[in-house]
Design an enzyme around this catalytic site. Sequence first.
Site: not given
Length: 223
Positions: A9, A11, A168
Amino acid sequence: MRLRAVLFDMDGTLLDTAPDFIAICQAMLAERGFAPVADKLIRDEISGGAKAMVSAAFALSPNEPEFEALRLEFLERYQKDCAVYSKLFDGMAELLADIEKAKLIWGVVTNKPVRYAQPIMEQLGLAERSAVLICPDHVTKSKPDPEPLLLACKMLDLDPASVLFVGDDLRDIESGRDAGTRTAAVRYGYIHPHDNPNHWGADVVVDHPLELRKVLDNALCGC
Protein backbone atom coordinates in the site's frame (compact mmCIF):
# COMPACT_ATOMS: atom_id res chain seq x y z
CA MET A 1 4.85 -21.64 -2.51
CA ARG A 2 8.02 -19.58 -2.71
CA LEU A 3 7.65 -15.81 -2.43
CA ARG A 4 8.07 -14.01 -5.74
CA ALA A 5 6.88 -10.46 -5.07
CA VAL A 6 6.06 -7.90 -2.39
CA LEU A 7 3.29 -5.38 -3.01
CA PHE A 8 2.81 -2.34 -0.80
CA ASP A 9 0.00 0.00 0.00
CA MET A 10 1.33 3.55 -0.54
CA ASP A 11 0.20 6.00 2.18
CA GLY A 12 1.21 4.86 5.64
CA THR A 13 2.98 1.72 4.44
CA LEU A 14 5.58 2.43 1.76
CA LEU A 15 5.60 6.20 2.11
CA ASP A 16 5.15 8.72 4.89
CA THR A 17 2.95 11.14 2.96
CA ALA A 18 1.47 12.74 6.09
CA PRO A 19 3.78 15.80 6.09
CA ASP A 20 2.31 17.03 2.79
CA PHE A 21 -1.28 16.53 3.98
CA ILE A 22 -0.49 18.31 7.23
CA ALA A 23 1.29 21.22 5.54
CA ILE A 24 -1.68 21.83 3.24
CA CYS A 25 -4.24 21.74 6.06
CA GLN A 26 -2.18 24.06 8.22
CA ALA A 27 -1.66 26.50 5.33
CA MET A 28 -5.39 26.57 4.61
CA LEU A 29 -6.12 27.26 8.28
CA ALA A 30 -3.47 30.00 8.53
CA GLU A 31 -4.74 31.79 5.43
CA ARG A 32 -8.18 31.99 7.02
CA GLY A 33 -6.82 33.32 10.30
CA PHE A 34 -7.32 30.10 12.24
CA ALA A 35 -4.80 28.74 14.72
CA PRO A 36 -2.92 25.60 13.70
CA VAL A 37 -4.23 22.26 14.90
CA ALA A 38 -2.16 19.42 16.30
CA ASP A 39 -0.46 17.52 13.46
CA LYS A 40 -1.64 14.26 15.01
CA LEU A 41 -5.27 15.33 14.56
CA ILE A 42 -4.73 15.31 10.79
CA ARG A 43 -2.44 12.28 10.72
CA ASP A 44 -5.02 10.15 12.55
CA GLU A 45 -7.58 10.82 9.80
CA ILE A 46 -5.43 10.17 6.72
CA SER A 47 -6.94 6.75 6.08
CA GLY A 48 -10.31 8.48 5.67
CA GLY A 49 -9.06 10.62 2.78
CA ALA A 50 -9.47 14.33 2.05
CA LYS A 51 -12.96 14.46 3.51
CA ALA A 52 -11.84 13.14 6.89
CA MET A 53 -8.73 15.33 7.05
CA VAL A 54 -10.54 18.55 6.13
CA SER A 55 -13.33 17.71 8.55
CA ALA A 56 -10.84 17.19 11.39
CA ALA A 57 -8.71 20.25 10.59
CA PHE A 58 -11.65 22.66 10.35
CA ALA A 59 -13.90 20.88 12.87
CA LEU A 60 -16.61 20.87 10.23
CA SER A 61 -19.18 18.28 9.28
CA PRO A 62 -19.18 17.32 5.57
CA ASN A 63 -22.81 18.43 5.58
CA GLU A 64 -21.86 22.06 6.27
CA PRO A 65 -22.38 24.33 3.22
CA GLU A 66 -18.75 25.54 3.15
CA PHE A 67 -17.25 22.06 3.44
CA GLU A 68 -17.17 21.00 -0.22
CA ALA A 69 -15.26 24.10 -1.31
CA LEU A 70 -12.62 23.38 1.34
CA ARG A 71 -12.33 19.74 0.24
CA LEU A 72 -11.88 20.74 -3.40
CA GLU A 73 -9.29 23.36 -2.46
CA PHE A 74 -7.41 20.75 -0.44
CA LEU A 75 -7.32 18.39 -3.44
CA GLU A 76 -6.24 21.17 -5.80
CA ARG A 77 -3.38 22.11 -3.51
CA TYR A 78 -2.41 18.47 -3.11
CA GLN A 79 -2.27 18.05 -6.88
CA LYS A 80 0.42 20.76 -6.98
CA ASP A 81 2.29 19.81 -3.81
CA CYS A 82 1.84 16.08 -3.34
CA ALA A 83 5.54 15.24 -3.03
CA VAL A 84 7.17 18.17 -1.26
CA TYR A 85 7.76 16.47 2.09
CA SER A 86 6.69 12.87 1.41
CA LYS A 87 9.40 10.25 1.85
CA LEU A 88 10.01 6.55 2.41
CA PHE A 89 9.42 5.44 5.96
CA ASP A 90 12.53 4.88 8.05
CA GLY A 91 14.00 1.51 7.12
CA MET A 92 11.99 1.19 3.89
CA ALA A 93 14.92 2.10 1.62
CA GLU A 94 16.94 -0.73 3.14
CA LEU A 95 14.00 -3.12 2.82
CA LEU A 96 13.50 -2.28 -0.87
CA ALA A 97 17.22 -2.83 -1.44
CA ASP A 98 16.94 -6.23 0.25
CA ILE A 99 13.95 -7.13 -1.91
CA GLU A 100 15.78 -6.19 -5.09
CA LYS A 101 18.94 -7.99 -3.98
CA ALA A 102 16.86 -11.15 -3.44
CA LYS A 103 15.65 -10.81 -7.06
CA LEU A 104 12.08 -10.30 -5.91
CA ILE A 105 9.58 -8.04 -7.65
CA TRP A 106 7.96 -5.18 -5.77
CA GLY A 107 5.16 -2.81 -6.60
CA VAL A 108 2.37 -0.62 -5.24
CA VAL A 109 -1.38 -1.19 -4.95
CA THR A 110 -3.10 1.91 -3.59
CA ASN A 111 -6.47 3.62 -3.30
CA LYS A 112 -4.75 6.91 -4.13
CA PRO A 113 -5.76 8.17 -7.62
CA VAL A 114 -3.04 7.88 -10.25
CA ARG A 115 -2.90 11.67 -10.72
CA TYR A 116 -1.32 11.87 -7.26
CA ALA A 117 0.36 8.47 -6.98
CA GLN A 118 2.35 8.57 -10.22
CA PRO A 119 3.99 11.99 -9.63
CA ILE A 120 4.95 10.96 -6.09
CA MET A 121 6.57 7.76 -7.31
CA GLU A 122 8.41 9.67 -10.03
CA GLN A 123 9.63 12.48 -7.78
CA LEU A 124 10.95 10.02 -5.21
CA GLY A 125 12.77 8.01 -7.87
CA LEU A 126 10.65 4.92 -7.29
CA ALA A 127 8.65 4.75 -10.52
CA GLU A 128 11.40 3.04 -12.49
CA ARG A 129 12.03 0.54 -9.69
CA SER A 130 8.42 -0.42 -9.03
CA ALA A 131 7.19 -3.23 -11.27
CA VAL A 132 3.56 -2.15 -11.06
CA LEU A 133 1.40 0.71 -9.78
CA ILE A 134 -2.29 -0.08 -9.42
CA CYS A 135 -4.67 2.78 -8.56
CA PRO A 136 -8.47 3.09 -8.46
CA ASP A 137 -8.29 4.42 -12.04
CA HIS A 138 -7.26 0.94 -13.22
CA VAL A 139 -10.11 -1.06 -11.66
CA THR A 140 -13.86 -1.00 -11.19
CA LYS A 141 -13.64 -1.64 -7.42
CA SER A 142 -10.94 -0.42 -5.02
CA LYS A 143 -9.65 -2.09 -1.86
CA PRO A 144 -11.07 -3.79 0.20
CA ASP A 145 -12.22 -5.53 -2.98
CA PRO A 146 -9.59 -8.02 -4.23
CA GLU A 147 -9.72 -6.65 -7.80
CA PRO A 148 -6.67 -4.32 -7.51
CA LEU A 149 -4.44 -7.08 -6.17
CA LEU A 150 -5.71 -9.61 -8.66
CA LEU A 151 -4.94 -7.15 -11.46
CA ALA A 152 -1.43 -6.58 -10.10
CA CYS A 153 -0.80 -10.33 -9.96
CA LYS A 154 -2.14 -10.74 -13.48
CA MET A 155 0.09 -7.97 -14.81
CA LEU A 156 3.11 -9.53 -13.09
CA ASP A 157 2.06 -13.02 -14.27
CA LEU A 158 2.23 -14.32 -10.70
CA ASP A 159 0.11 -16.67 -8.62
CA PRO A 160 -1.34 -14.57 -5.75
CA ALA A 161 -0.08 -17.22 -3.33
CA SER A 162 3.48 -16.17 -4.23
CA VAL A 163 2.82 -12.53 -3.32
CA LEU A 164 3.03 -10.72 0.03
CA PHE A 165 0.81 -7.64 0.38
CA VAL A 166 1.76 -5.12 3.05
CA GLY A 167 -0.71 -2.52 4.34
CA ASP A 168 -1.71 -0.28 7.25
CA ASP A 169 -5.48 -0.62 7.03
CA LEU A 170 -8.04 -3.39 7.47
CA ARG A 171 -9.12 -2.93 3.84
CA ASP A 172 -5.57 -3.83 2.73
CA ILE A 173 -5.64 -7.08 4.64
CA GLU A 174 -9.16 -7.92 3.44
CA SER A 175 -8.17 -7.22 -0.16
CA GLY A 176 -5.07 -9.38 0.09
CA ARG A 177 -6.83 -12.22 1.85
CA ASP A 178 -9.67 -12.32 -0.68
CA ALA A 179 -7.20 -12.16 -3.56
CA GLY A 180 -5.26 -15.10 -2.14
CA THR A 181 -2.03 -13.30 -1.26
CA ARG A 182 -0.12 -13.46 1.99
CA THR A 183 -0.66 -10.39 4.14
CA ALA A 184 1.35 -8.23 6.52
CA ALA A 185 -0.12 -5.42 8.63
CA VAL A 186 2.11 -2.58 9.81
CA ARG A 187 1.58 -0.72 13.08
CA TYR A 188 3.68 2.30 12.09
CA GLY A 189 1.17 3.56 9.50
CA TYR A 190 -1.86 5.83 9.61
CA ILE A 191 -3.97 3.79 11.96
CA HIS A 192 -6.94 5.39 13.65
CA PRO A 193 -6.50 5.46 17.45
CA HIS A 194 -9.55 3.22 17.89
CA ASP A 195 -8.28 0.58 15.44
CA ASN A 196 -5.97 -2.36 16.16
CA PRO A 197 -3.97 -4.20 13.45
CA ASN A 198 -3.84 -7.29 15.64
CA HIS A 199 -7.54 -7.79 14.95
CA TRP A 200 -7.36 -7.63 11.15
CA GLY A 201 -6.43 -11.26 10.53
CA ALA A 202 -3.12 -10.58 8.79
CA ASP A 203 -0.57 -13.37 8.50
CA VAL A 204 1.94 -11.19 10.34
CA VAL A 205 1.95 -7.80 12.12
CA VAL A 206 5.11 -5.66 12.32
CA ASP A 207 6.13 -2.41 14.03
CA HIS A 208 8.89 -1.38 11.61
CA PRO A 209 9.68 -1.98 7.92
CA LEU A 210 12.91 -3.82 8.73
CA GLU A 211 10.93 -6.42 10.70
CA LEU A 212 9.70 -7.58 7.30
CA ARG A 213 13.22 -8.84 6.58
CA LYS A 214 12.54 -11.92 8.74
CA VAL A 215 9.18 -12.41 7.03
CA LEU A 216 10.90 -12.36 3.64
CA ASP A 217 13.68 -14.71 4.80
CA ASN A 218 11.12 -17.21 6.11
CA ALA A 219 9.08 -17.01 2.90
CA LEU A 220 12.12 -17.45 0.70
CA CYS A 221 13.36 -20.49 2.56
CA GLY A 222 9.88 -21.96 2.93
CA CYS A 223 10.04 -21.86 6.73
